[in-house]
Design a protein around this motif. Sequence first.
Motif, PDB file in Angstrom:
ATOM      1  N   GLU A   1       0.825  -1.207   0.000  1.00 12.30           N
ATOM      2  CA  GLU A   1       0.000   0.000   0.000  1.00 12.30           C
ATOM      3  C   GLU A   1       0.864   1.265   0.000  1.00 12.30           C
ATOM      4  N   HIS A   2       1.998   1.213   0.699  1.00 11.65           N
ATOM      5  CA  HIS A   2       2.883   2.378   0.742  1.00 11.65           C
ATOM      6  C   HIS A   2       3.624   2.542  -0.582  1.00 11.65           C
ATOM      7  N   ARG A   3       4.092   1.448  -1.151  1.00 15.41           N
ATOM      8  CA  ARG A   3       4.840   1.540  -2.409  1.00 15.41           C
ATOM      9  C   ARG A   3       3.939   2.020  -3.545  1.00 15.41           C
ATOM     10  N   VAL A   4       2.703   1.567  -3.555  1.00 14.73           N
ATOM     11  CA  VAL A   4       1.736   2.037  -4.551  1.00 14.73           C
ATOM     12  C   VAL A   4       1.443   3.519  -4.345  1.00 14.73           C
ATOM     13  N   ALA A   5       1.232   3.916  -3.101  1.00 13.29           N
ATOM     14  CA  ALA A   5       0.927   5.319  -2.807  1.00 13.29           C
ATOM     15  C   ALA A   5       2.064   6.230  -3.243  1.00 13.29           C
ATOM     16  N   MET A   6       3.314   5.822  -2.963  1.00  9.13           N
ATOM     17  CA  MET A   6       4.459   6.639  -3.359  1.00  9.13           C
ATOM     18  C   MET A   6       4.590   6.722  -4.882  1.00  9.13           C
ATOM     19  N   ALA A   7       4.331   5.613  -5.572  1.00 11.08           N
ATOM     20  CA  ALA A   7       4.388   5.634  -7.036  1.00 11.08           C
ATOM     21  C   ALA A   7       3.332   6.585  -7.602  1.00 11.08           C
ATOM     22  N   LYS A   8       2.139   6.558  -7.031  1.00 17.28           N
ATOM     23  CA  LYS A   8       1.077   7.446  -7.513  1.00 17.28           C
ATOM     24  C   LYS A   8       1.431   8.905  -7.274  1.00 17.28           C
ATOM     25  N   LEU A   9       2.045   9.195  -6.132  1.00 19.82           N
ATOM     26  CA  LEU A   9       2.483  10.568  -5.870  1.00 19.82           C
ATOM     27  C   LEU A   9       3.551  11.003  -6.874  1.00 19.82           C
ATOM     28  N   ALA A  10       4.467  10.092  -7.202  1.00 22.40           N
ATOM     29  CA  ALA A  10       5.579  10.424  -8.090  1.00 22.40           C
ATOM     30  C   ALA A  10       5.117  10.714  -9.512  1.00 22.40           C
ATOM     31  N   VAL A  11       4.082  10.011  -9.991  1.00 23.03           N
ATOM     32  CA  VAL A  11       3.672  10.161 -11.392  1.00 23.03           C
ATOM     33  C   VAL A  11       2.576  11.203 -11.564  1.00 23.03           C
ATOM     34  N   GLU A  12       2.116  11.763 -10.468  1.00 24.00           N
ATOM     35  CA  GLU A  12       1.027  12.740 -10.557  1.00 24.00           C
ATOM     36  C   GLU A  12       1.413  13.902 -11.465  1.00 24.00           C
ATOM     37  N   GLY A  13       0.556  14.181 -12.435  1.00 25.16           N
ATOM     38  CA  GLY A  13       0.795  15.281 -13.357  1.00 25.16           C
ATOM     39  C   GLY A  13       1.674  14.937 -14.537  1.00 25.16           C
ATOM     40  N   GLU A  14       2.209  13.714 -14.594  1.00 26.08           N
ATOM     41  CA  GLU A  14       3.078  13.294 -15.699  1.00 26.08           C
ATOM     42  C   GLU A  14       2.225  12.740 -16.847  1.00 26.08           C
ATOM     43  N   ARG A  15       2.459  13.250 -18.048  1.00 24.29           N
ATOM     44  CA  ARG A  15       1.684  12.817 -19.207  1.00 24.29           C
ATOM     45  C   ARG A  15       1.868  11.328 -19.486  1.00 24.29           C
ATOM     46  N   GLY A  16       0.751  10.617 -19.562  1.00 26.00           N
ATOM     47  CA  GLY A  16       0.769   9.225 -19.986  1.00 26.00           C
ATOM     48  C   GLY A  16       1.171   8.216 -18.931  1.00 26.00           C
ATOM     49  N   PHE A  17       1.519   8.673 -17.725  1.00 20.92           N
ATOM     50  CA  PHE A  17       1.943   7.739 -16.682  1.00 20.92           C
ATOM     51  C   PHE A  17       0.730   7.269 -15.875  1.00 20.92           C
ATOM     52  N   GLU A  18       0.661   5.958 -15.626  1.00 24.44           N
ATOM     53  CA  GLU A  18      -0.383   5.378 -14.798  1.00 24.44           C
ATOM     54  C   GLU A  18       0.251   4.326 -13.885  1.00 24.44           C
ATOM     55  N   VAL A  19      -0.333   4.126 -12.724  1.00 27.43           N
ATOM     56  CA  VAL A  19       0.124   3.087 -11.805  1.00 27.43           C
ATOM     57  C   VAL A  19      -0.874   1.944 -11.830  1.00 27.43           C
ATOM     58  N   SER A  20      -0.388   0.746 -12.120  1.00 29.42           N
ATOM     59  CA  SER A  20      -1.231  -0.446 -12.120  1.00 29.42           C
ATOM     60  C   SER A  20      -0.994  -1.228 -10.832  1.00 29.42           C
ATOM     61  N   THR A  21      -2.073  -1.640 -10.188  1.00 28.29           N
ATOM     62  CA  THR A  21      -1.968  -2.413  -8.947  1.00 28.29           C
ATOM     63  C   THR A  21      -2.196  -3.901  -9.182  1.00 28.29           C
ATOM     64  N   CYS A  22      -2.079  -4.350 -10.428  1.00 31.53           N
ATOM     65  CA  CYS A  22      -2.426  -5.740 -10.735  1.00 31.53           C
ATOM     66  C   CYS A  22      -1.555  -6.736  -9.970  1.00 31.53           C
ATOM     67  N   GLU A  23      -0.279  -6.431  -9.767  1.00 34.31           N
ATOM     68  CA  GLU A  23       0.590  -7.394  -9.089  1.00 34.31           C
ATOM     69  C   GLU A  23       0.349  -7.420  -7.588  1.00 34.31           C
ATOM     70  N   VAL A  24       0.124  -6.269  -6.992  1.00 35.78           N
ATOM     71  CA  VAL A  24      -0.101  -6.257  -5.546  1.00 35.78           C
ATOM     72  C   VAL A  24      -1.460  -6.836  -5.193  1.00 35.78           C
ATOM     73  N   GLU A  25      -2.367  -6.877  -6.153  1.00 39.88           N
ATOM     74  CA  GLU A  25      -3.686  -7.455  -5.910  1.00 39.88           C
ATOM     75  C   GLU A  25      -3.712  -8.957  -6.183  1.00 39.88           C
ATOM     76  N   ARG A  26      -2.662  -9.479  -6.786  1.00 38.97           N
ATOM     77  CA  ARG A  26      -2.623 -10.894  -7.150  1.00 38.97           C
ATOM     78  C   ARG A  26      -1.841 -11.670  -6.097  1.00 38.97           C
ATOM     79  N   SER A  27      -2.341 -12.806  -5.697  1.00 39.60           N
ATOM     80  CA  SER A  27      -1.653 -13.613  -4.694  1.00 39.60           C
ATOM     81  C   SER A  27      -0.515 -14.401  -5.337  1.00 39.60           C
ATOM     82  N   GLY A  28       0.436 -14.804  -4.529  1.00 42.63           N
ATOM     83  CA  GLY A  28       1.556 -15.596  -5.011  1.00 42.63           C
ATOM     84  C   GLY A  28       2.663 -14.725  -5.578  1.00 42.63           C
ATOM     85  N   PRO A  29       3.752 -15.350  -6.013  1.00 42.92           N
ATOM     86  CA  PRO A  29       4.887 -14.607  -6.564  1.00 42.92           C
ATOM     87  C   PRO A  29       4.477 -13.776  -7.778  1.00 42.92           C
ATOM     88  N   SER A  30       5.114 -12.619  -7.940  1.00 46.47           N
ATOM     89  CA  SER A  30       4.811 -11.732  -9.067  1.00 46.47           C
ATOM     90  C   SER A  30       5.679 -12.108 -10.262  1.00 46.47           C
TER      91      SER A  30
END
Length: 204
Positions: free
Chosen positions: A60-89
């Motif tokens: 949750e913290h790593r996702v939050a920091m990534a979202k803060l970092a990309v805020e306002g950047e053209r074309g940048f999005e944060v995907s949470t697909c790996e943190v929402e998936r169980s097991g190894p990424s």
Amino acid sequence: MALSGAAPRRIGIFGGSFDPVHHAHLALARVARDHLGLDRLLWVPVGMAWHKARVLAPAEHRVAMAKLAVEGERGFEVSTCEVERSGPSYTIETVRELQAREPGPAQWLLVIGQDQYAGFDRWHGWTELLQRVTLAVAGRAGVEPAPGAVLAGHPHAIEQLPLPAMSISSTEVRSRVARGEPVDALVPGSVARYIAQHRLYSNL
């Protein structure tokens, strides 16, 4: 509405632990977006990092920091697909999931470094990955990316990215925080404030 015959969208995937995200991550992401002409660049914080010996900060913290970092950047999005998936990424599972979600034709590019490229044949499902994505390899200016011996024997699409001249690492950021030193020059201001607010990395 997309015009008939229009070129497929170019979508980049930029994965990492982002523990924490820092200015070198942003520099490479901008190079990838601009050099490759990407319509979107998906930042994918890792869920369970099977290749990491240390324990990562909570997702949750790593996702939050990534979202803060990309805020306002053209074309940048944060995907949470790996943190929402169980097991190894595993990247192959991430690529399958992201491509299944994306309507219409698209060209997919996976942003990796030279070290990852050299050892790519050790990745889970690497032969299928080569069929699904173009490898966008960040290497030193003027130096051609070099595949390992096994990968060299498999046809694959590659585009070279000039590596930004920045020597920042997440390890350095965490160490500075643990010593009580400022990290404002290494990470975006919003990320520095988040680290301080949540007392991340202070007990290493």
